[in-house]
Design an enzyme around this catalytic site. Structure first.
Site, short mmCIF file in Angstrom:
data_model
loop_
_atom_site.label_atom_id
_atom_site.label_comp_id
_atom_site.label_asym_id
_atom_site.label_seq_id
_atom_site.Cartn_x
_atom_site.Cartn_y
_atom_site.Cartn_z
N LYS A 1 0.95 -1.11 -0.02
CA LYS A 1 0.18 0.11 0.07
C LYS A 1 1.09 1.30 0.00
O LYS A 1 1.99 1.32 0.86
CB LYS A 1 -0.89 0.08 1.25
CG LYS A 1 -1.77 1.30 1.60
CD LYS A 1 -2.83 0.94 2.63
CE LYS A 1 -2.78 1.96 3.67
NZ LYS A 1 -3.98 1.96 4.49
N LYS B 1 1.39 5.22 0.20
CA LYS B 1 0.52 6.48 0.58
C LYS B 1 0.82 7.48 -0.34
O LYS B 1 2.01 7.65 -1.05
CB LYS B 1 1.46 7.03 1.91
CG LYS B 1 1.29 6.36 3.06
CD LYS B 1 -0.24 6.60 3.85
CE LYS B 1 -0.56 5.89 4.99
NZ LYS B 1 -2.05 5.95 5.53
N ASP C 1 -3.41 4.88 -0.57
CA ASP C 1 -4.19 5.52 0.40
C ASP C 1 -3.80 6.99 0.50
O ASP C 1 -2.93 7.72 0.55
CB ASP C 1 -3.80 5.09 1.76
CG ASP C 1 -4.68 5.65 2.80
OD1 ASP C 1 -5.46 6.27 2.78
OD2 ASP C 1 -4.25 5.45 3.98
N GLU D 1 -7.84 3.73 -1.25
CA GLU D 1 -8.36 4.03 0.22
C GLU D 1 -8.66 5.68 0.43
O GLU D 1 -7.55 6.35 0.10
CB GLU D 1 -7.36 3.44 1.25
CG GLU D 1 -7.77 3.87 2.54
CD GLU D 1 -6.63 2.95 3.62
OE1 GLU D 1 -6.13 2.07 3.09
OE2 GLU D 1 -6.75 3.43 4.73
N ASP E 1 -11.85 4.63 5.22
CA ASP E 1 -10.93 4.82 6.48
C ASP E 1 -11.61 5.75 7.13
O ASP E 1 -12.32 5.42 8.30
CB ASP E 1 -9.66 4.77 6.17
CG ASP E 1 -8.66 4.55 7.26
OD1 ASP E 1 -9.30 4.02 8.32
OD2 ASP E 1 -7.37 4.76 7.15
N LYS F 1 -10.39 -0.75 12.31
CA LYS F 1 -9.00 -0.61 13.22
C LYS F 1 -9.78 -0.67 14.81
O LYS F 1 -10.73 -0.05 14.82
CB LYS F 1 -8.25 0.38 12.94
CG LYS F 1 -7.65 0.78 11.63
CD LYS F 1 -7.23 2.27 11.43
CE LYS F 1 -6.67 2.37 9.72
NZ LYS F 1 -6.10 3.83 9.64
N GLU G 1 -3.11 -5.05 7.47
CA GLU G 1 -2.11 -4.22 7.35
C GLU G 1 -1.35 -4.22 8.72
O GLU G 1 -0.78 -3.28 9.20
CB GLU G 1 -2.15 -2.83 6.71
CG GLU G 1 -3.16 -1.97 7.58
CD GLU G 1 -3.38 -0.73 6.76
OE1 GLU G 1 -3.10 -0.61 5.53
OE2 GLU G 1 -3.98 0.25 7.65
MN MN Z 1 -5.89 5.02 5.87
#
Ligand code: MN
Length: 381
Positions: free
Chosen positions: A175, A177, A206, A232, A257, A281, A335
């Site tokens: 993933k 960023k 993301d 994301e 998210d 999460k 993750e």
């Molecule tokens: Mn995120």
């Protein structure tokens, strides 16, 4: 009055709660869209019972309050000043009841509450002699494929890191960023990374809500063309209607998210058809109980769940592994790379990874024991 013996009524009453601030070094700096971190700040919570059981929990906020408004310093003040007086003398086995009491006493503050709830669950498991996943209905799986998070660094840097992981037979999913660069440059960077990785590797991105709808309409096709199959949080958390429009227009799957913190958020995202995948999460939602409620919404709406991280040590990673393995809808992997990004751990035996997957810990509660020397070493002075 003498403390009741273990196994006797009263032995599981909360007799003390201790909070410790820790700063743990990372193996390399980790860059988000807005800032970069070289250490992870962690709030360690220890819940002690009259009978002598100690449950452990943790909460960490990568880079401080930018993501959700909480910091470990603020979390500690809330726990010590408000949650400890509430919990002292309470039956530690009544986790869901106590979570609701915490919600009535303090609005928001999910990271702080999750750390405390985690320690209560650990007490339960230790008291009953059962791994946490058994208390949550049992495991649907015993390992979780782990996506490795690449930072917002230049393409060459992240390509090198991804190739090293692939060569080591570790992670196959990555993933990246985004959001630190202007969109056109950012998409070009992602395309370069995607082109440099083998077909077998999977790459998602993301954006941490960095784009507006117009930007997303212009640049999502570029990500799709680069082979990105999961994006994301491209849009700000609140803009569910725009996320739903993007899902109509574009092929790439969208993961929620920041849009998805509470159970009510989950219901709203599902009703708006604003996500293909829920990133769950423990910390952002207030703990394991909340994650299970969100997962129930996902299951009821045919939405897959993905197990997210806030860069936990083996303590929080173990707790998340128990919770995620016990959720049927958590089919999109996880993750939980925290212990691999941290240069050291605070446990006697850190969680294990095999071929890029995290193994579900065994042993009572979280199945984790603190290394007190390490805790002392990294405690903030
Ligand atoms: Mn995120």
């Amino acid at each position: 009055m003498p403390a009741p013996a273990p196994g006797r009524p009263g032995s599981l009453l909360v007799s003390g709660i201790e909070t410790t601030l820790l700063d743990l070094p990372l193996v390399r700096p980790h860059r988000f869209s807005v800032l970069s971190i070289e250490t992870q700040a962690v709030l360690l919570v220890r819940v002690r019972t009259a009978g002598g059981i100690t449950g452990i929990g943790e909460g960490g906020v990568p880079g401080g309050p930018w993501w959700g408004g909480e910091s470990i310093e603020g979390m500690r003040a809330l726990v010590d000043g408000y949650l400890v007086p509430l919990l002292l003398g309470q039956d530690a086995l009544r986790v869901d009841y106590l979570a609701h009491r915490m919600d009535r006493l303090a609005a928001g503050a999910p990271f702080a509450k999750a750390a405390v709830e985690m320690a209560l669950w650990d007490v339960c498991g230790k008291a009953l002699g059962a791994p946490l996943h058994q208390l949550l209905g049992g495991a649907h799986r015993t390992e979780l494929p782990v996506t490795w998070a690449l930072g917002a660094e230049p393409a060459e840097t992240v390509i090198e890191e991804a190739r090293a992981k692939l060569d080591a037979g570790a992670h196959q999913r990555f993933k990246l960023k985004m959001g630190a660069l202007p969109p056109a440059e950012d998409v070009a960077r992602v395309a370069r990374v995607a082109a440099a990785l083998p077909e077998t590797a999977r790459l998602s991105v993301d954006l941490n809500g960095s784009w507006d709808e117009l930007t997303a309409r212009r640049f999502l096709p570029g990500l799709d063309a680069a082979g990105i199959d999961l994006v994301e949080q491209p849009l700000p958390a609140w803009n569910l209607a725009a996320a739903a429009r993007l899902r109509e227009r574009h092929r790439v799957a969208l993961m929620a998210d920041e849009s998805l913190r509470t159970t009510q958020d989950a219901a709203a995202v599902a009703a708006a058809h604003a996500a293909d995948v829920f990133a769950v999460k423990l910390a952002k939602s207030g703990g394991i109980g909340a994650v299970r409620q969100i997962a129930a919404v996902a299951e009821a709406n045919g939405i897959a769940c993905y197990g997210g991280t806030t860069i936990e040590t083996s303590v929080g990673t173990a707790a998340a592994a128990h919770a995620f393995c016990a959720v049927a809808a958590l089919t999109a992997g996880c993750e939980l790379f925290g212990p691999l990004l941290l240069a050291d751990d605070i446990t006697a035996r850190p969680v294990s990874y095999v071929s890029g997957s995290l193994l579900l810990p065994e042993g009572p509660g979280l199945g984790i024991t603190l290394d007190e020397d390490k805790v002392a070493k990294y405690a903030r002075r």
